[in-house]
Design an enzyme around this catalytic site. Sequence first.
Site, PDB file in Angstrom:
ATOM      1  N   SER A 111       0.323  -0.574   5.510  1.00 35.39           N
ATOM      2  CA  SER A 111       1.797  -0.369   5.269  1.00 35.39           C
ATOM      3  C   SER A 111       2.678   0.702   5.990  1.00 35.39           C
ATOM      4  CB  SER A 111       2.038  -0.084   3.817  1.00 35.39           C
ATOM      5  OG  SER A 111       1.869  -1.266   3.060  1.00 35.39           O
ATOM      6  N   LYS A 114       5.331   0.049   8.145  1.00 30.55           N
ATOM      7  CA  LYS A 114       6.513  -0.046   7.663  1.00 30.55           C
ATOM      8  C   LYS A 114       7.421   1.236   8.356  1.00 30.55           C
ATOM      9  CE  LYS A 114       5.311  -2.254   3.431  1.00 30.55           C
ATOM     10  NZ  LYS A 114       4.715  -1.917   2.124  1.00 30.55           N
ATOM     11  N   SER A 168       6.535   1.500  -1.082  1.00 27.86           N
ATOM     12  CA  SER A 168       5.899   0.450  -0.289  1.00 27.86           C
ATOM     13  C   SER A 168       5.977  -0.726  -0.622  1.00 27.86           C
ATOM     14  CB  SER A 168       4.445   1.000  -0.382  1.00 27.86           C
ATOM     15  OG  SER A 168       3.832   0.726   1.074  1.00 27.86           O
TER      16      SER A 168
END
Length: 333
Positions: A111, A114, A168
């Site tokens: 993640s 991101k 997230s």
Amino acid sequence: MKCINRRILLAFVLSAGLLLSGCGQDNISIEDPYDIGTSATNAKSTSGTELVSGSADAVHFFAEDLCVAEEEETQSDAVTSQVVEAAGVFLPTDGTIPYQKNIYEKMYPASTTKIMTAYLALTKGNPDDIVTVSEHAVDQPSDSSVCGLRAGDQIKLSDLLYGLMLKSGNDAAIAIAEHISGSVEEFAKLMNETARSFGATNTHFVNPNGLHDDEHYTCVYDLYLIFSHAIELEDFVNLIQTTSYTVYYTDANGNETSQSWTNTNKYLNGEVTQPEGITVLGGKTGTTNAAGYCLVLLSDNDKNEPVISIILKADGRSNLYYVMNQVLANFAK
């Protein structure tokens, strides 16, 4: 200041050399070829005017504010390096990398992907845009990290970013990608183009959320380059510093609904204490089976200088923060 991989500079020099030599071509001449040994302070415009730093028509080289990173690993008994696959500490003020392990090795970002998704949302989107969440966005694996959106929800892009970076949310990432580029595939192209423009040549994105794909990868050094661009945006820094956020939006039936999201960063939620002399401002976590436990951080040291620290593929969450504290305590000041 930023840092740049010696290999990127070498590739540039070799490319320039091939152009100047006319390799494989006959009778090629280049008028006024660029002299790599010439500094910006000696450069001249076509009118003959010297182009000095700060002038309106000054020459700016891609790497003028970047340092060259050595490829040797840092050896230190102060760091339990065997429990992480790759790590780096970057000091933008003086352009040094006092700690590094496998910073150019291919790794899965989970993640931390991101960071790029948020950067593109902030630079390509309008924060007041209303995003309609699609069926595709909410169709996530059962063990996936999501922020609880439902198909048909209508939510401001600026609010969606908190679901992306604090919670997230993989659903938020897809919704953002579809809003900015029309599809995940087109957004991934934009991600890759942007990464290349930053010099992140060892990175390839397939999706906006970091769910595992063998062709979705990066390295510590490239994440540094991407993150360093993101933190130039005040809105991005404000975003990653937020500990919790309550969002209000409209569901598919037109009813107002709300959610509260808490930051997954254990420094920000109070579960982990930062080393003395270090102030953790924020960052992005990431976890998948293939990527292990990952963390990208922005901090200030005791001289109020920014510090970027990155760990990829720690073998557990506790070791992730344990080693992060070690590298910050020993190499960030």
